[in-house]
Design a protein around this motif. Structure first.
Motif, PDB file in Angstrom:
ATOM      1  N   TRP A 292       0.828  -1.199   0.000  1.00 11.24           N
ATOM      2  CA  TRP A 292       0.000   0.000   0.000  1.00 11.24           C
ATOM      3  C   TRP A 292       0.872   1.262   0.000  1.00 11.24           C
ATOM      4  CZ3 TRP A 292      -4.911   0.763  -1.049  1.00 11.24           C
ATOM      5  CH2 TRP A 292      -5.515   1.961  -0.675  1.00 11.24           C
ATOM      6  N   ARG A 296       1.430   4.389  -2.768  1.00 11.84           N
ATOM      7  CA  ARG A 296       1.137   5.784  -2.468  1.00 11.84           C
ATOM      8  C   ARG A 296       2.365   6.657  -2.759  1.00 11.84           C
ATOM      9  NH1 ARG A 296      -1.267   6.204   3.160  1.00 11.84           N
ATOM     10  NH2 ARG A 296       0.781   5.466   3.721  1.00 11.84           N
ATOM     11  N   LYS A 323      -1.469  -7.518  10.659  1.00 16.68           N
ATOM     12  CA  LYS A 323      -2.164  -7.975  11.864  1.00 16.68           C
ATOM     13  C   LYS A 323      -2.744  -9.355  11.574  1.00 16.68           C
ATOM     14  CE  LYS A 323      -5.153  -6.238  15.503  1.00 16.68           C
ATOM     15  NZ  LYS A 323      -6.149  -5.245  15.900  1.00 16.68           N
ATOM     16  N   GLU A 328      -0.450  -8.067  16.353  1.00 14.35           N
ATOM     17  CA  GLU A 328       0.129  -7.080  15.438  1.00 14.35           C
ATOM     18  C   GLU A 328       1.564  -7.466  15.111  1.00 14.35           C
ATOM     19  OE1 GLU A 328      -0.690  -2.965  16.296  1.00 14.35           O
ATOM     20  OE2 GLU A 328      -2.563  -3.503  17.288  1.00 14.35           O
ATOM     21  N   ARG A 375       3.345  -2.959  19.735  1.00 12.49           N
ATOM     22  CA  ARG A 375       3.501  -1.966  18.675  1.00 12.49           C
ATOM     23  C   ARG A 375       4.897  -1.352  18.751  1.00 12.49           C
ATOM     24  NH1 ARG A 375      -2.387   1.162  18.631  1.00 12.49           N
ATOM     25  NH2 ARG A 375      -3.490  -0.595  17.699  1.00 12.49           N
ATOM     26  N   ARG A 379       9.956   3.725  12.297  1.00  7.95           N
ATOM     27  CA  ARG A 379      10.887   4.792  11.894  1.00  7.95           C
ATOM     28  C   ARG A 379      12.185   4.695  12.693  1.00  7.95           C
ATOM     29  NH1 ARG A 379       6.679   9.532  12.982  1.00  7.95           N
ATOM     30  NH2 ARG A 379       6.602   8.323  14.896  1.00  7.95           N
ATOM     31  N   TYR A 403       6.014   1.532  20.786  1.00  7.91           N
ATOM     32  CA  TYR A 403       4.930   2.433  20.354  1.00  7.91           C
ATOM     33  C   TYR A 403       3.583   1.964  20.909  1.00  7.91           C
ATOM     34  CZ  TYR A 403       3.284   5.998  17.028  1.00  7.91           C
ATOM     35  OH  TYR A 403       2.786   7.129  16.440  1.00  7.91           O
TER      36      TYR A 403
ATOM     37  N   VAL B 292       1.507  10.276  14.514  1.00  4.89           N
ATOM     38  CA  VAL B 292       1.276   9.388  13.378  1.00  4.89           C
ATOM     39  C   VAL B 292       2.608   8.786  12.937  1.00  4.89           C
ATOM     40  CG1 VAL B 292       0.609   9.379  10.948  1.00  4.89           C
ATOM     41  CG2 VAL B 292      -0.741  10.679  12.593  1.00  4.89           C
ATOM     42  N   LYS B 293       2.631   7.487  12.773  1.00  2.69           N
ATOM     43  CA  LYS B 293       3.836   6.827  12.235  1.00  2.69           C
ATOM     44  C   LYS B 293       3.849   7.020  10.724  1.00  2.69           C
ATOM     45  CE  LYS B 293       3.702   2.485  13.728  1.00  2.69           C
ATOM     46  NZ  LYS B 293       3.931   1.204  14.438  1.00  2.69           N
ATOM     47  N   ASP B 294       4.953   7.543  10.204  1.00  4.45           N
ATOM     48  CA  ASP B 294       5.020   7.866   8.779  1.00  4.45           C
ATOM     49  C   ASP B 294       4.785   6.654   7.883  1.00  4.45           C
ATOM     50  OD1 ASP B 294       5.650  10.365   9.578  1.00  4.45           O
ATOM     51  OD2 ASP B 294       7.812  10.179   9.241  1.00  4.45           O
ATOM     52  N   GLU B 295       4.023   6.865   6.846  1.00  2.00           N
ATOM     53  CA  GLU B 295       3.863   5.901   5.749  1.00  2.00           C
ATOM     54  C   GLU B 295       3.480   4.497   6.216  1.00  2.00           C
ATOM     55  OE1 GLU B 295       3.838   6.642   2.588  1.00  2.00           O
ATOM     56  OE2 GLU B 295       4.355   8.740   2.910  1.00  2.00           O
ATOM     57  N   MET B 296       2.737   4.392   7.307  1.00  3.41           N
ATOM     58  CA  MET B 296       2.314   3.062   7.716  1.00  3.41           C
ATOM     59  C   MET B 296       0.800   2.931   7.601  1.00  3.41           C
ATOM     60  SD  MET B 296       3.816   0.283   8.561  1.00  3.41           S
ATOM     61  CE  MET B 296       5.152  -0.122   9.683  1.00  3.41           C
ATOM     62  N   CYS B 297       0.115   4.037   7.360  1.00  5.92           N
ATOM     63  CA  CYS B 297      -1.349   4.032   7.312  1.00  5.92           C
ATOM     64  C   CYS B 297      -1.829   3.332   6.048  1.00  5.92           C
ATOM     65  CB  CYS B 297      -1.858   5.468   7.327  1.00  5.92           C
ATOM     66  SG  CYS B 297      -3.621   5.609   7.030  1.00  5.92           S
ATOM     67  N   ILE B 298      -2.852   2.485   6.193  1.00  6.90           N
ATOM     68  CA  ILE B 298      -3.422   1.820   5.017  1.00  6.90           C
ATOM     69  C   ILE B 298      -4.778   2.424   4.654  1.00  6.90           C
ATOM     70  CG2 ILE B 298      -2.165  -0.352   5.255  1.00  6.90           C
ATOM     71  CD1 ILE B 298      -4.744  -1.478   6.633  1.00  6.90           C
ATOM     72  N   SER B 299      -5.072   3.595   5.175  1.00  7.24           N
ATOM     73  CA  SER B 299      -6.291   4.338   4.826  1.00  7.24           C
ATOM     74  C   SER B 299      -7.569   3.525   5.013  1.00  7.24           C
ATOM     75  CB  SER B 299      -6.224   4.840   3.377  1.00  7.24           C
ATOM     76  OG  SER B 299      -5.130   5.689   3.204  1.00  7.24           O
ATOM     77  N   GLN B 318      -2.935   9.373   6.823  1.00  7.69           N
ATOM     78  CA  GLN B 318      -2.453   9.003   5.499  1.00  7.69           C
ATOM     79  C   GLN B 318      -1.551  10.072   4.888  1.00  7.69           C
ATOM     80  OE1 GLN B 318      -6.044   8.192   3.361  1.00  7.69           O
ATOM     81  NE2 GLN B 318      -6.659  10.324   3.202  1.00  7.69           N
ATOM     82  N   THR B 319      -1.451  11.252   5.547  1.00  8.50           N
ATOM     83  CA  THR B 319      -0.522  12.260   5.062  1.00  8.50           C
ATOM     84  C   THR B 319       0.594  12.508   6.075  1.00  8.50           C
ATOM     85  OG1 THR B 319      -2.062  13.924   5.886  1.00  8.50           O
ATOM     86  CG2 THR B 319      -2.153  13.459   3.553  1.00  8.50           C
ATOM     87  N   PRO B 339      -5.495  -1.044  12.778  1.00  5.82           N
ATOM     88  CA  PRO B 339      -4.936  -2.381  12.593  1.00  5.82           C
ATOM     89  C   PRO B 339      -3.434  -2.378  12.317  1.00  5.82           C
ATOM     90  CG  PRO B 339      -6.133  -1.725  10.636  1.00  5.82           C
ATOM     91  CD  PRO B 339      -6.309  -0.615  11.631  1.00  5.82           C
ATOM     92  N   ARG B 340      -2.847  -1.201  12.143  1.00  5.53           N
ATOM     93  CA  ARG B 340      -1.413  -1.140  11.864  1.00  5.53           C
ATOM     94  C   ARG B 340      -0.646  -0.375  12.941  1.00  5.53           C
ATOM     95  NH1 ARG B 340      -2.985  -4.557   9.219  1.00  5.53           N
ATOM     96  NH2 ARG B 340      -2.747  -4.988   7.004  1.00  5.53           N
ATOM     97  N   GLY B 341      -1.315  -0.080  14.043  1.00  3.11           N
ATOM     98  CA  GLY B 341      -0.634   0.599  15.148  1.00  3.11           C
ATOM     99  C   GLY B 341      -0.009   1.920  14.755  1.00  3.11           C
ATOM    100  N   VAL B 342      -0.688   2.689  13.904  1.00 10.02           N
ATOM    101  CA  VAL B 342      -0.103   3.919  13.361  1.00 10.02           C
ATOM    102  C   VAL B 342      -0.191   5.084  14.353  1.00 10.02           C
ATOM    103  CG1 VAL B 342      -0.391   5.662  11.552  1.00 10.02           C
ATOM    104  CG2 VAL B 342      -0.544   3.244  10.981  1.00 10.02           C
ATOM    105  N   LEU B 343      -1.235   5.075  15.174  1.00 12.88           N
ATOM    106  CA  LEU B 343      -1.535   6.255  15.992  1.00 12.88           C
ATOM    107  C   LEU B 343      -1.167   6.037  17.445  1.00 12.88           C
ATOM    108  CD1 LEU B 343      -5.041   6.511  14.426  1.00 12.88           C
ATOM    109  CD2 LEU B 343      -3.243   8.173  14.008  1.00 12.88           C
TER     110      LEU B 343
END
Lengths: 418, 365
Positions: A292, A296, A323, A328, A375, A379, A403, B292-299, B318-319, B339-343
């Motif tokens: 994904w 992008r 996941k 996760e 988590r 980065r 995280y 926000v973890k960079d570039e890990m979001c799957i929207s 997502q940005t 589901p991706r632990g982004v936040l």
């Protein structure tokens, strides 16, 4: 200048957005046949089980195209004539372009198993697949899911939630050897079985059995028959480029559109991005990368090249996340490449699914991380790999990469080196 | 995947089906009866309680406890969710319900120590607050003007809105099944900015007038409480009365809860609560933010969908933009369902300003 984008997926829409940022006046046309609005393919499983609605998985508001001044054509491109800058659509209409972006994505891979054409056999990749599976899940009692990757396990999960008895056929010796080692794969496998899935490892898939045009079961490589009304095949995807075969656009042996460092094809005004593009990987191999975030990223970068800025697409250190049911997963760097003299630091917190694996070389330089359960901030992990940190230093600073949600107790390491 | 959420959009109750409309109608009817008639008094007497407000208190507390336990059962795998649900239940049972009741047993007027100005608009009404002992008066002033802002600077307004407050308490517990119904549209956001700050201004205006009016009163020789400014007195009490009716009764009660099944559980908190508005402004200058973890979001949209305040979290994720939003009550569900632990919810002074003017144009920030 008329930019035409084939594909309304993550690469296509991000390219369009970025193009608009660079140029308020440009004419931008997006051609796609799958859905009216851009949606997040990665979220199909949530729509199937009802955790999200169909509109929830649209990352932009419905008036996005209008607001941004994108023209949407709901059609499938059947032919590209690169010398005449012309596209022919299935409806017979033609579209002229000044610059073209091919971001048409991929299709589920099917390897011609006998019985693949039966009613009740399908995939779980497209919007149409979602509608199909939604319908089938209403009546099916037993299902077989083939293929031990991420789409496979997600399909298993949602079918279970629909109250279907699921058999999960995985060819490999343990779950997902591309990403996990045997211990980690076994933890996930146990977790899958804990959810009452009939997980069958080391099981080849031979043919689909049918009666009156409908699925009644599958036959494994060992000749065993498993009864079911539904077969979902999740053995990966391939670039959707059959329509380009005689166009003159250069494809690689996998069907990926060969992209140079600027994501340009062998034609000056034709570019590519996303699943269908064969790009340079982190290990200097050129092939499609169906992720994904790379889609992008490529979409954003190709936009600057479309307007002539010459930006290079450079794939940094690998990272990803996933996941598996409730577990996760975060990875960074090179963990499953069996590098010369590599060693693994492995720690598993007792009574949990939390594991830490750090791959390092003979000189103690850390090259990768594979983490389950907790988590982690990829980065930070990627930085450490790039900085060629030593194992001892990494272990001392590992908490900095955590995280987890607030109030989670921190990890304990119980070292095991293999 | 969160097991409890899996069927959200298959459930007519949670996705504005017929039953949701019926429930909304019943809630409206209940609140109108409670606020504007004496009929519920007879129900209260029937179950052995003194007045309709006692009955309301009991029902409110039961809803928070039952809803809270249900919530912990489904989202208790997150320690943060467990923590803040326990504190909400605690503050409701002890602070909002028991202490005022116990004070009543000692023949003193009950006081809710978990309420501050401007949520409790009367707390700065001299006529009301001066009936309490000095300690309570000091507690209220210091709590509202010093402690609440400082805690908000340190931890975000979540310390109040989703750990302590009774309105938030009901929203987070009994109201939790409706959190996904909040509108994520930019239109709703624009409306929210206007409406909530309007109410805050009204609250400040109403309170100022009441205080000035009180200052213009004096005790005459006959021992009566009078003023020489009769017109001002009339205007001040009119505005006070209007605020009580419009904001306290209609917006926080009738609309706030009545619209749960149709517009989500935070209609009051998001669009109208003056406390939320004030703390929200302070929050913008505080430590609390969502990283926000960079570039890990799957929207995928789980974060936005399950944000009860209607924040389009995904637009930031997502940005790759860390963000502070005035309306965020820090419930933590966006991080919990990702589901991706982004936040991640964080309290840190240094703010990585990742907002990109170019992107802003695209995403209409």
């Amino acid at each position: 200048m008329h930019y035409v984008i084939i594909g309304n997926g993550v690469a296509g829409i991000n390219a369009a957005n970025s193009l608009r940022n660079y140029d308020d006046e440009a004419k931008i046309t997006i051609i796609s046949y799958e859905t009216e609005h851009h949606f997040s393919r990665t979220a199909l499983m949530y729509v199937l089980c009802g955790q999200l609605s169909e509109q929830c998985v649209e990352p932009f508001e419905r008036d996005h195209y209008e607001k941004m001044g994108f023209k949407r054509i709901n059609d499938k491109v059947s032919k590209l004539d690169p010398d005449a800058n012309k596209l022919t659509l299935e409806s017979g209409k033609t579209v002229q372009f000044d610059k073209l972006l091919i971001a048409c994505g991929s299709l589920p891979a099917m390897y011609g198993w006998p019985g693949s054409e039966l009613d009740g056999v399908g995939n779980f990749v497209t919007w149409q697949d979602l509608q199909w599976l939604k319908e089938k899940a209403k009546t099916a009692k037993k299902a077989v899911v083939v293929g031990g990757g991420l789409i496979g396990i997600e399909t298993v999960e949602v079918l279970l939630l629909a109250g279907i008895e699921v058999t999960f056929l995985v060819r490999e010796d343990f779950y997902w050897p591309v990403a996990l080692n045997e211990t980690e794969g076994t933890i996930i496998a146990e977790h899958i079985r804990h959810h009452k899935v009939n997980l069958r490892l080391k099981t080849e898939f031979a043919e689909i059995l049918g009666k009156d045009g409908k699925v009644i079961g599958v036959k494994t490589g060992d000749g065993e028959t498993i009864n079911c009304e539904l077969v979902v095949i999740c053995v990966g995807v391939r670039p959707q480029t059959d329509w380009l075969k005689d166009s003159g656009v250069a494809l690689d042996e996998r069907g990926g559109i060969i992209a140079d460092d600027n994501l340009q094809t062998n034609y000056d005004n034709i570019f590519t991005a996303g699943d269908c593009a064969a790009v340079m990987w982190f290990n200097n191999v050129r092939r499609p990368e169906q992720l994904w975030y790379t889609g992008r990223d490529q979409g954003r970068i190709v936009a600057s090249n479309l307007i002539g800025m010459k930006k290079i697409y450079k794939r940094g250190t690998f990272y990803n996340s996933a996941k598996f049911f409730d577990i996760e997963y975060t990875t960074a760097g090179l963990v499953n490449f069996k590098l010369d003299g590599e060693k693994n630091f492995f720690s598993h917190e007792e009574g949990t699914y939390y594991t830490v694996r750090i791959t390092y070389l003979a000189d103690n330089t850390v090259v990768g991380f594979n983490m389950l359960g907790r988590r982690w901030d990829h980065r930070v992990l990627v930085n450490w790999v790039d900085e060629k940190r030593q194992l001892e230093w990494v272990l001392k600073h590992l908490h900095e990469a955590l995280y987890d949600e607030e109030f989670m107790p921190t990890f304990t390491l119980n070292q095991k080196v293999s | 995947m969160q097991n409890s959420l899996m069927s959200t959009y298959n459930s007519p109750l949670k996705s504005k089906g017929m039953i949701a409309w019926v429930l909304s109608f019943l809630l409206f009817a209940f609140y109108l009866l409670i606020y504007f008639t004496n009929i519920p008094d007879s129900w209260a007497n029937f179950v052995g309680l003194e007045s309709k407000w006692n009955l309301y208190g009991v029902l409110y507390t039961i809803s928070i406890v039952a809803g809270g336990l249900f919530f912990i059962n489904t989202h208790g795998n997150s320690r943060y969710q467990k923590f803040r649900t326990f504190t909400l239940i605690f503050f409701q049972i002890i602070f909002a319900f028991s202490i005022p009741e116990i004070m009543g047993l000692f023949e003193s007027k009950g006081f809710n120590f978990a309420k501050f100005w401007p949520l409790g608009i009367d707390l700065f009404n001299p006529k009301y607050i001066f009936e309490y002992p000095l300690l309570i008066i000091v507690y209220t002033f210091i709590g509202s003007l010093i402690v609440a802002p400082i805690l908000t600077l340190l931890y975000g307004k979540r310390w109040y809105c989703s750990w302590v407050c009774g309105c938030g308490g009901l929203a987070e517990t009994a109201g939790d099944p409706f959190r996904q119904l909040s509108s994520k549209s930019v239109k709703a956001w624009k409306f929210e900015q206007i409406s909530i700050h309007t109410v805050l201004l009204l609250a400040i205006l109403s309170t100022s007038l009441v205080i000035i009016n009180w200052g213009l009163h004096f005790e005459n020789s006959a021992g009566e409480w009078v003023t020489n400014y009769a017109t001002f007195d009339l205007i001040a009490s009119k505005i006070q009365g209007t605020y009580q009716f419009l904001v306290v009764a209609m917006l926080s009660g009738v609309l706030g809860v009545g619209l749960y099944p149709l517009m989500g559980s935070r209609v009051w908190c998001r669009f109208f609560c003056p406390m939320a508005a004030l703390l929200g402004l302070i929050q913008k200058f505080g430590r609390f933010r969502i990283t926000v973890k960079d570039e890990m979001c799957i929207s995928c949209g789980n974060c936005s969908t399950y944000c009860e305040m209607g924040i389009d979290v995904r637009a930031y994720a997502q940005t790759n933009q860390d963000f502070k939003r005035a309306s965020c009550v820090g419930c933590g569900m966006c991080a919990h369902v990702c589901p991706r632990g982004v936040l991640r919810l964080e309290n840190k002074w240094d703010f990585r300003d990742t907002s990109d003017k170019e992107k802003r144009k695209v995403f209409d920030f």
